[in-house]
Scaffold this active site. Structure first.
Site, short mmCIF file in Angstrom:
data_model
loop_
_atom_site.label_atom_id
_atom_site.label_comp_id
_atom_site.label_asym_id
_atom_site.label_seq_id
_atom_site.Cartn_x
_atom_site.Cartn_y
_atom_site.Cartn_z
CE LYS A 53 -3.80 -2.50 2.06
NZ LYS A 53 -4.36 -3.09 3.28
CD GLN A 97 -3.43 -4.90 6.41
OE1 GLN A 97 -3.29 -3.92 5.68
NE2 GLN A 97 -4.07 -5.98 6.01
CG ASP A 120 -9.93 -1.03 4.32
OD1 ASP A 120 -9.60 -1.25 3.14
OD2 ASP A 120 -9.23 -1.33 5.30
#
Length: 284
Positions: A53, A97, A120
């Site tokens: 990322k 994460q 997300d």
């Protein structure tokens, strides 16, 4: 090989190029899109994802800030960091994460992230927006799947679509997005009866079960589009998806490989969400 190979690397590169142009345009207006990535603990797979990322952000021209916390971090400490990032006007996207260590409640963390910074698309408000068709972020992997189908020259409208898997991350949201594209959607799962028969009637199959050989050639009708979300290891330890690729490609009209299919799309769509977040927060 009969089937068209849907090249996720190529399509994701197109989307990243679009995201780079968008980020550059925002910078001209004095806005630098910024993604904060939070990693708790030393899960090796999570480290790889975070590194990928960060590299994507650098390539696209989006600023990335990493917060690496020990595996002993308390829930309160993580929530305090998220609160600070929510209040930081220079941070537009927050990505924590997963998975998190067992002492931290993942749901509390998802709820703590401001919906405007939830790139997300896990926050219930953004999930609700997706289900009602309201504007907002789209979940990265499901949105990437839609782009793979459309950018490889295929229409979803009026097609019979079968989604195998009902997870909150892929199965349910991709079903919603297929419906928004006017597909007729059936969601299948471990308790579905006659999976083979249902799949044989499908124009588009999306498999997201995480099980090798979920989709075999006898389940696929001639010319169907096959999207393989799985990331597994077969008996020989080789990386593979949910689909029996070698046999299914002889029947299908189009198919995604593993690796190089859905995988690259997730991060490309994340880059688009970061730009969207920067625009939303600046009233653009």
């Amino acid at each position: 090989m009969k089937a068209q190979l849907i090249d996720g690397k190529m399509i994701s590169a197109e989307i990243k190029a679009e995201a780079a142009a968008e980020a550059a345009a925002l910078k001209e207006q004095g806005i630098e899109p910024c993604l904060a990535v939070v990693l708790v603990g030393d899960n090796s797979a999570s480290k790889v994802y975070v590194s990928n990322k960060e590299k994507a952000c650098a390539a696209v021209g989006i600023k990335s800030v990493s917060h690496v916390l020990s595996g002993e971090t308390t829930e309160e400490e993580l929530l305090a960091l998220i609160d600070a990032l929510n209040k930081d006007a220079n941070v537009h996207g927050i990505l924590v994460q997963m998975p998190l260590p067992k002492q931290i409640d993942e749901r509390k963390v998802i709820l703590a992230i401001s919906p405007e910074k939830d790139v997300d698309c896990f926050h219930p408000m953004n999930v609700g927006n997706l289900h009602t068709g309201a504007k907002g972020f789209l979940p990265c992997t499901p949105a990437g799947i839609i782009e793979l189908i459309k950018r490889s020259g295929h229409s979803i409208e009026g097609k019979n679509c079968v989604v195998i898997g009902r997870s909150n991350i892929v199965g349910k949201p991709v079903a919603m997005l297929l419906m928004q594209e006017n597909g007729t959607v059936t969601i299948c799962h471990s308790k579905t009866k006659d999976l083979v028969g249902i799949c044989r009637g499908a124009d588009i199959i999306v498999s997201a079960t995480g099980k090798v050989d979920t989709v075999t050639a006898d389940m696929v009708k001639e010319g169907a589009i096959i999207i393989d979300v799985g990331m597994n290891r077969n008996a020989e330890g080789k990386l593979c998806g949910d689909v029996d690729f070698e046999n299914v490609k002889e029947v299908a009209g189009a198919i995604t490989p593993v690796p190089g299919g859905v995988g690259p799309m997730t991060i490309a769509m994340l880059m688009k969400n970061c730009n969207t977040a920067a625009r939303i927060q600046n009233g653009i």
